[in-house]
Scaffold this motif. Sequence first.
Motif, PDB file in Angstrom:
ATOM      1  N   GLU A  72       0.840  -1.203   0.000  1.00 32.90           N
ATOM      2  CA  GLU A  72       0.000   0.000   0.000  1.00 32.90           C
ATOM      3  C   GLU A  72       0.875   1.254   0.000  1.00 32.90           C
ATOM      4  OE1 GLU A  72      -3.704   0.236  -0.075  1.00 32.90           O
ATOM      5  OE2 GLU A  72      -2.966  -1.610  -1.002  1.00 32.90           O
ATOM      6  N   ASP A  73       1.927   1.237   0.802  1.00 28.23           N
ATOM      7  CA  ASP A  73       2.861   2.360   0.854  1.00 28.23           C
ATOM      8  C   ASP A  73       3.602   2.499  -0.483  1.00 28.23           C
ATOM      9  OD1 ASP A  73       4.495   4.415   2.305  1.00 28.23           O
ATOM     10  OD2 ASP A  73       6.082   2.961   1.858  1.00 28.23           O
ATOM     11  N   TYR A  74       3.991   1.380  -1.044  1.00 30.35           N
ATOM     12  CA  TYR A  74       4.737   1.363  -2.303  1.00 30.35           C
ATOM     13  C   TYR A  74       3.943   2.026  -3.429  1.00 30.35           C
ATOM     14  CZ  TYR A  74       6.996  -0.485  -6.490  1.00 30.35           C
ATOM     15  OH  TYR A  74       7.604  -0.602  -7.711  1.00 30.35           O
ATOM     16  N   LYS A  75       2.636   1.783  -3.465  1.00 29.29           N
ATOM     17  CA  LYS A  75       1.785   2.352  -4.517  1.00 29.29           C
ATOM     18  C   LYS A  75       1.797   3.883  -4.503  1.00 29.29           C
ATOM     19  CE  LYS A  75      -1.405  -1.527  -4.435  1.00 29.29           C
ATOM     20  NZ  LYS A  75      -2.753  -1.953  -4.045  1.00 29.29           N
ATOM     21  N   LYS A  76       2.137   4.468  -3.359  1.00 24.35           N
ATOM     22  CA  LYS A  76       2.152   5.934  -3.218  1.00 24.35           C
ATOM     23  C   LYS A  76       3.553   6.509  -3.438  1.00 24.35           C
ATOM     24  CE  LYS A  76      -1.229   5.307   0.409  1.00 24.35           C
ATOM     25  NZ  LYS A  76      -1.206   5.013   1.811  1.00 24.35           N
ATOM     26  N   THR A  77       4.488   5.663  -3.790  1.00 19.37           N
ATOM     27  CA  THR A  77       5.888   6.063  -3.929  1.00 19.37           C
ATOM     28  C   THR A  77       6.121   6.855  -5.207  1.00 19.37           C
ATOM     29  OG1 THR A  77       6.570   4.113  -2.695  1.00 19.37           O
ATOM     30  CG2 THR A  77       8.252   5.160  -4.044  1.00 19.37           C
ATOM     31  N   GLU A  78       6.949   7.875  -5.093  1.00 17.69           N
ATOM     32  CA  GLU A  78       7.323   8.651  -6.277  1.00 17.69           C
ATOM     33  C   GLU A  78       8.156   7.776  -7.204  1.00 17.69           C
ATOM     34  OE1 GLU A  78       9.106  12.412  -5.256  1.00 17.69           O
ATOM     35  OE2 GLU A  78       7.688  12.686  -3.612  1.00 17.69           O
ATOM     36  N   SER A  79       8.001   7.993  -8.501  1.00 17.52           N
ATOM     37  CA  SER A  79       8.602   7.094  -9.497  1.00 17.52           C
ATOM     38  C   SER A  79      10.120   6.959  -9.374  1.00 17.52           C
ATOM     39  CB  SER A  79       8.219   7.531 -10.905  1.00 17.52           C
ATOM     40  OG  SER A  79       8.576   8.870 -11.114  1.00 17.52           O
ATOM     41  N   ASP A  80      10.825   8.013  -8.945  1.00 18.05           N
ATOM     42  CA  ASP A  80      12.282   7.898  -8.838  1.00 18.05           C
ATOM     43  C   ASP A  80      12.723   7.007  -7.669  1.00 18.05           C
ATOM     44  OD1 ASP A  80      11.257   9.969  -7.207  1.00 18.05           O
ATOM     45  OD2 ASP A  80      13.211  10.949  -7.087  1.00 18.05           O
ATOM     46  N   LEU A  81      11.797   6.694  -6.770  1.00 19.36           N
ATOM     47  CA  LEU A  81      12.133   5.835  -5.630  1.00 19.36           C
ATOM     48  C   LEU A  81      11.578   4.413  -5.776  1.00 19.36           C
ATOM     49  CD1 LEU A  81      11.353   8.380  -2.759  1.00 19.36           C
ATOM     50  CD2 LEU A  81      13.594   7.802  -3.705  1.00 19.36           C
ATOM     51  N   LEU A  82      10.846   4.150  -6.845  1.00 19.80           N
ATOM     52  CA  LEU A  82      10.213   2.839  -7.022  1.00 19.80           C
ATOM     53  C   LEU A  82      11.221   1.698  -7.015  1.00 19.80           C
ATOM     54  CD1 LEU A  82       7.414   3.395  -9.706  1.00 19.80           C
ATOM     55  CD2 LEU A  82       7.125   2.912  -7.280  1.00 19.80           C
ATOM     56  N   HIS A  83      12.304   1.843  -7.753  1.00 22.90           N
ATOM     57  CA  HIS A  83      13.266   0.738  -7.869  1.00 22.90           C
ATOM     58  C   HIS A  83      13.825   0.339  -6.507  1.00 22.90           C
ATOM     59  CE1 HIS A  83      16.818  -1.563  -9.043  1.00 22.90           C
ATOM     60  NE2 HIS A  83      16.095  -1.883 -10.108  1.00 22.90           N
ATOM     61  N   CYS A  84      14.242   1.324  -5.731  1.00 28.24           N
ATOM     62  CA  CYS A  84      14.829   1.060  -4.408  1.00 28.24           C
ATOM     63  C   CYS A  84      13.816   0.382  -3.484  1.00 28.24           C
ATOM     64  CB  CYS A  84      15.314   2.371  -3.799  1.00 28.24           C
ATOM     65  SG  CYS A  84      16.039   2.190  -2.179  1.00 28.24           S
ATOM     66  N   LYS A  85      12.593   0.910  -3.435  1.00 30.24           N
ATOM     67  CA  LYS A  85      11.564   0.329  -2.568  1.00 30.24           C
ATOM     68  C   LYS A  85      11.153  -1.061  -3.047  1.00 30.24           C
ATOM     69  CE  LYS A  85       8.890   3.591   0.085  1.00 30.24           C
ATOM     70  NZ  LYS A  85       7.660   4.342   0.234  1.00 30.24           N
ATOM     71  N   ALA A  86      11.042  -1.244  -4.356  1.00 32.66           N
ATOM     72  CA  ALA A  86      10.662  -2.548  -4.907  1.00 32.66           C
ATOM     73  C   ALA A  86      11.679  -3.610  -4.495  1.00 32.66           C
ATOM     74  CB  ALA A  86      10.538  -2.473  -6.428  1.00 32.66           C
ATOM     75  N   GLU A  87      12.948  -3.258  -4.591  1.00 32.32           N
ATOM     76  CA  GLU A  87      14.015  -4.192  -4.183  1.00 32.32           C
ATOM     77  C   GLU A  87      13.877  -4.575  -2.712  1.00 32.32           C
ATOM     78  OE1 GLU A  87      16.816  -5.741  -5.506  1.00 32.32           O
ATOM     79  OE2 GLU A  87      15.960  -5.304  -7.484  1.00 32.32           O
ATOM     80  N   LYS A  88      13.635  -3.574  -1.860  1.00 32.19           N
ATOM     81  CA  LYS A  88      13.509  -3.828  -0.419  1.00 32.19           C
ATOM     82  C   LYS A  88      12.335  -4.754  -0.124  1.00 32.19           C
ATOM     83  CE  LYS A  88      15.650   0.330   1.460  1.00 32.19           C
ATOM     84  NZ  LYS A  88      15.449   1.599   2.143  1.00 32.19           N
ATOM     85  N   ILE A  89      11.189  -4.470  -0.734  1.00 34.38           N
ATOM     86  CA  ILE A  89       9.998  -5.295  -0.505  1.00 34.38           C
ATOM     87  C   ILE A  89      10.235  -6.711  -1.023  1.00 34.38           C
ATOM     88  CG2 ILE A  89       7.567  -5.630  -1.142  1.00 34.38           C
ATOM     89  CD1 ILE A  89       7.335  -2.518  -1.146  1.00 34.38           C
ATOM     90  N   TYR A  90      10.821  -6.802  -2.206  1.00 30.60           N
ATOM     91  CA  TYR A  90      11.093  -8.118  -2.794  1.00 30.60           C
ATOM     92  C   TYR A  90      12.022  -8.935  -1.888  1.00 30.60           C
ATOM     93  CZ  TYR A  90      12.539 -11.795  -5.941  1.00 30.60           C
ATOM     94  OH  TYR A  90      12.800 -13.031  -6.487  1.00 30.60           O
ATOM     95  N   LYS A  91      13.117  -8.315  -1.457  1.00 27.86           N
ATOM     96  CA  LYS A  91      14.085  -9.033  -0.608  1.00 27.86           C
ATOM     97  C   LYS A  91      13.500  -9.405   0.749  1.00 27.86           C
ATOM     98  CE  LYS A  91      18.276  -7.258  -2.736  1.00 27.86           C
ATOM     99  NZ  LYS A  91      19.333  -6.247  -2.682  1.00 27.86           N
ATOM    100  N   ALA A  92      12.638  -8.553   1.287  1.00 26.75           N
ATOM    101  CA  ALA A  92      12.072  -8.808   2.616  1.00 26.75           C
ATOM    102  C   ALA A  92      10.959  -9.854   2.611  1.00 26.75           C
ATOM    103  CB  ALA A  92      11.545  -7.501   3.218  1.00 26.75           C
ATOM    104  N   PHE A  93      10.163  -9.897   1.525  1.00 21.93           N
ATOM    105  CA  PHE A  93       8.946 -10.709   1.559  1.00 21.93           C
ATOM    106  C   PHE A  93       8.780 -11.733   0.434  1.00 21.93           C
ATOM    107  CE2 PHE A  93       7.810  -6.623   3.560  1.00 21.93           C
ATOM    108  CZ  PHE A  93       7.392  -7.065   4.803  1.00 21.93           C
ATOM    109  N   VAL A  94       9.318 -11.463  -0.750  1.00 15.33           N
ATOM    110  CA  VAL A  94       9.005 -12.291  -1.911  1.00 15.33           C
ATOM    111  C   VAL A  94      10.119 -13.283  -2.251  1.00 15.33           C
ATOM    112  CG1 VAL A  94       8.315 -12.261  -4.349  1.00 15.33           C
ATOM    113  CG2 VAL A  94       7.547 -10.433  -2.828  1.00 15.33           C
TER     114      VAL A  94
END
Length: 162
Positions: A72-94
Motif C-alpha cells: 500500500e505504501d509502495y503504490k504511493k511512492t514517487e517514481s524515482d524511488l520505485l526501484h529502491c523500494k521494490a528491491e527492499k519489498i522483494y528481498k524482505a517478503f518475496v
Amino acid sequence: MDVKAYLRSMIPHLEPGIKPSKSKDILSVNEVMQWSQSLEKLLANQIGQDVFGNFLKSEFSEENIEFWLACEDYKKTESDLLHCKAEKIYKAFVHSDAAKQINIDFRTRESTAKKIKAPTPTCFDEAQKIIYTLMEKDSYPRFLKSNMYLNLLNELQANSLK
C-alpha cells in the motif's frame, strides 16, 4: 507495550455523564463493530491494522499484513524511488530466501521478480491480492472469533454503558 496495555490506552475511561471526545486515538464501539463487516473496513482503520497485526503476530503470520501494508505504501511512492523500494519489498517478503517470506505460489514469485526489474506502482499487485485473499479467508475469520477482538469489543461496550 503489550497488546492489553495498548488496547486499554485506546479505550476511553470516562466519568459518568461525560461525552467521549472525537479524538482519532480513541476507539468507539461502532468502529470496532465495523471491523467485523469486512477485512477492508478493518484495514482501513489504523488501530484496526495494529490490532489485527498483533493478532497475526500471535499466530506467527505477521508477514502477511506487513507485506500488504508495504505494498500500500509502495503504490504511493514517487517514481524515482520505485526501484529502491521494490528491491527492499522483494528481498524482505518475496524472494525465496526472504526472512519474512510470504506464502505465494512459484509462478507469482517468478512473475513478481521479473516485474521489479522495471518497477511500476502495480508490480506487487498480483502477490498483494493473493496475500489479501489469504488473510480474508484464513486469518480474518479467526481474528473475529479471537479473544483479542471479542475482549476489546466487550470492554468498549461495557465502557459505553457507564
